[in-house]
Design an enzyme around this catalytic site. Structure first.
Site, PDB file in Angstrom:
ATOM      1  N   SER A 445       6.145  -0.755  -3.139  1.00  0.00           N
ATOM      2  CA  SER A 445       5.597  -1.329  -4.630  1.00  0.00           C
ATOM      3  C   SER A 445       4.746  -0.408  -5.158  1.00  0.00           C
ATOM      4  CB  SER A 445       5.186  -2.829  -4.683  1.00  0.00           C
ATOM      5  OG  SER A 445       4.669  -3.063  -5.671  1.00  0.00           O
ATOM      6  N   ARG A 446       4.904   0.376  -6.174  1.00  0.00           N
ATOM      7  CA  ARG A 446       4.097   1.465  -6.796  1.00  0.00           C
ATOM      8  C   ARG A 446       2.871   1.033  -7.544  1.00  0.00           C
ATOM      9  NH1 ARG A 446       9.152   3.929  -7.426  1.00  0.00           N
ATOM     10  NH2 ARG A 446       9.662   4.756  -5.657  1.00  0.00           N
ATOM     11  N   VAL A 447       2.793  -0.232  -8.189  1.00  0.00           N
ATOM     12  CA  VAL A 447       1.817  -0.580  -8.958  1.00  0.00           C
ATOM     13  C   VAL A 447       1.248  -1.716  -8.625  1.00  0.00           C
ATOM     14  CG1 VAL A 447       2.747   0.974 -10.944  1.00  0.00           C
ATOM     15  CG2 VAL A 447       3.462  -1.592 -10.881  1.00  0.00           C
TER      16      VAL A 447
END
Ligand code: ATP
Ligand code: MG
Length: 587
Positions: A445-447
């Site tokens: 999950s990048r953000v």
């Protein structure tokens, strides 16, 4: 196409020829609009009593009784929907109405089949415009999709609507859209917003185009508030923030829909409006899902947009855009929206059939060249809006089905590159009973990390790392017969964590519950719990916390913080619980 400068010729069709004064008036009007060399002739026609019809190349002016009535009808359709009696509204609308001399464009169907019609003579038609096809049974709606020189490819929303070759088509000037508003909440609708649940008409507040540019950079702010799924494996390791786009990807029957469904259920009482868009699924499966949501009280804040496998490709194609338009309406009012697209693989397939029928050239895997844009323009519309724009958000959970776990196929790689992370579900885990079957190594999950509460962040601590180490060690020790105590303890610890991440459907965990379980497990208190009992042990442990330390639970929920003291308190309480119940457990 006719050149702008070429002189035009107009024809008037009416029962009687125009008088000289009338003719002069027509010519004045025509020459001011189409150039000074425009000419005019008359043809007798009895089809337009008490009026006439004037055609100038592909445009026409309909001053027949029917034409003027149609103008009135169009006007009434544009009336704002609202509460109260419609009669005064209608009276007003009619009183202040005078028919206008409007240029309309009319085309002819040159071929039709498989839900696609090719139309000639619509020179000014725009992409995405709604077109009305005249049929003996009334007018059928279609949408302009392919603008080529001299002809237009249109998709028909009703395949069996009776459109035939040679029929007439008229433009509406409106781009395709759906009605949006509060009335949609709790309803099951099709891709055009029409009810499918037999609960009567839906009085929407306004009409929004299906396609709209995504909010720009300045209209957004970064993702900062959590959207809790209630699923421990996701909230702890791959947290999702409001406004984020997180892909759920996996083979068929790996629990993709289950994750989306549980996330919707977990939004109860959190003031998040949910939209579930089903594309190309069996109607029975969606009916069951709707029933499931209803029984658990989640339909009160959910809209289902459904384009089933038996619907035409155009309907399946527009369904996610329709859902997105509905979501945007609420987002712009400052509300938080969660939208699930289940699933975009089937959406891409619907678009592929549609494109091939429209005669577009096929590219990789026979998808048209713009299939990337198909999904990027959809997913970009999810956003966390800035405070000036009301601060609303739309979180997207697109779902993609892979074949044999191949995430490197065309559509999966495209969508992975558009989204802010993916939750990868694996069949081997699913069949081994590890459900939800989240592959910890391939998910990301990048953000969302910025949106995770401090309590979750500190409780989840080294969970990912520990699991990675466990997996590595598990592979290495697979064939080893004599393991030292240290390694055995490491393995037991890892197994305990994996057990902890198993979670049944419809059993979302609140934030404080997740924090307590994680703190205890990472404090190595789950090591001695036998595999088969982890589930019941966690449930009883939480029960005990609720009974004996309600302030602690309340504090974590309210503040989203986990102080050092609280962490110690959790460990102490959990150890105490284990000591107290050791006797009755027998391990
Ligand atoms: P499809 O590819 O057919 O859309 P899917 O990937 O969406 O499948 P689901 O329909 O969500 O998979 O789940 C498949 C089956 O697994 C369902 O019967 C569901 O009840 C079950 N299942 C999913 N998640 C869990 C879970 N956490 N615990 C137990 N059973 C589960
Ligand atoms: Mg599914």
């Amino acid at each position: 196409m006719l050149e702008e400068k070429e002189p035009r010729h107009a024809v008037i069709y009416s029962a009687e020829p125009p008088g000289p004064e009338q003719e002069a008036r027509f010519l004045r009007f025509l020459r001011s609009k189409y150039g000074p060399e425009t000419t005019l002739s008359w043809e007798k026609s009895d089809r337009y009593p008490r009026g006439f019809r004037m055609a100038v190349y592909t445009e026409f002016y309909d001053w027949s009784v029917d034409g003027r009535l149609r103008q009135l009808k169009d006007r009434l359709e544009d009336l704002p929907a609202g509460e109260g009696d419609v009669v005064p509204l209608l009276r007003d609308a009619v009183k202040n109405w005078t028919p206008q001399v409007l240029a309309e464009e009319e085309g002819t169907v040159s071929s039709v089949g498989d839900g696609i019609a090719v139309v000639t003579g619509l020179d000014h038609v725009r992409y995405g415009e709604i077109l009305l096809f005249s049929t003996p049974a009334g007018e059928v709606r279609g949408m302009a999709q392919d603008l080529r020189e001299g002809e237009t490819g249109c998709v028909l929303f009703d395949e069996d609507g009776g459109v035939c070759q040679g029929g007439t088509v008229r433009r509406t000037g409106k781009t395709a859209g759906v009605g949006v508003g509060e009335a949609l909440i709790g309803r099951v609708v099709n891709a055009l917003g029409a009810p499918l649940d037999g609960k009567g008409d839906i009085q929407t507040q306004s009409y929004r185009p299906l396609e709209r540019p995504a909010p720009g950079i300045l209209e957004r702010r970064s993702v900062s508030r959590p959207l809790e799924t209630g699923i421990l494996a996701i909230d702890a390791m791959f947290p999702i923030g409001r406004g984020q786009r997180e892909l759920i990807i996996g083979d068929r029957q790996t629990g993709k829909t289950a994750i989306a469904l549980d996330t919707i259920l977990n939004q109860k009482g959190k003031d998040v409006l949910c939209i579930y868009v089903s594309i190309g699924q069996k109607a029975s499966a969606v009916a069951q899902l709707a029933e499931n949501l209803r029984q658990r009280g989640a339909m009160d804040y959910t809209i289902i947009v459904h384009a089933s496998a038996s619907d035409s490709a155009p309907l399946q194609y527009v369904a996610p855009y329709a859902g997105c338009a509905m979501g945007e309406y609420f987002m712009e009012q400052g509300r938080d929206v969660l939208i699930v697209y289940d699933d975009l693989s089937k959406h891409a397939i619907a678009y592929r059939s549609l494109s091939l029928l429209l005669g577009r050239s096929p590219g990789r895997e026979a998808y048209p060249g713009d299939v990337f844009y198909l999904h990027s323009r959809l997913l970009e519309r999810s956003a966390q809006l800035s405070a000036e724009k009301g601060g609303g958000s739309m979180t997207a959970l697109p779902i993609v089905e892979t074949q044999g776990g191949d995430v490197a196929a065309y559509i999966p790689t495209n969508i992975i590159s558009i989204t802010d992370g993916q939750i990868f579900l694996e069949s081997s885990l699913f069949f081994a009973g590890q459900r939800p079957a989240v592959n910890v190594g391939l998910s990301v999950s990048r953000v969302g990390g910025d949106a995770q509460t401090k309590a979750m962040k500190s409780a989840a601590g080294t969970l990912r790392l520990d699991l990675a180490q466990y997996r590595e060690m598990e592979v290495f020790t697979q064939f080893a017969s004599d393991l030292d105590e240290d390694t055995k303890a490491q393995l037991r610890y890892g197994q305990g964590l994996m057990q902890l991440l198993r979670q049944g459907q419809y059993a979302p965990l609140a934030q404080y519950e997740q924090v307590i379980l994680l703190t205890a497990a990472l404090g190595r208190l789950f090591m001695d719990v036998p595999e088969s009992e982890t589930g019941s042990f966690s449930r009883e442990l939480l029960e005990d916390f609720r009974a004996r330390a309600p302030e602690l639970c309340g504090r974590i929920s309210a503040t989203g913080l986990l102080t050092g003291e609280d962490r110690e308190a959790i460990l102490r309480e959990a150890r105490d619980f284990i000591a107290r119940t050791a006797g009755e457990r027998g391990w």
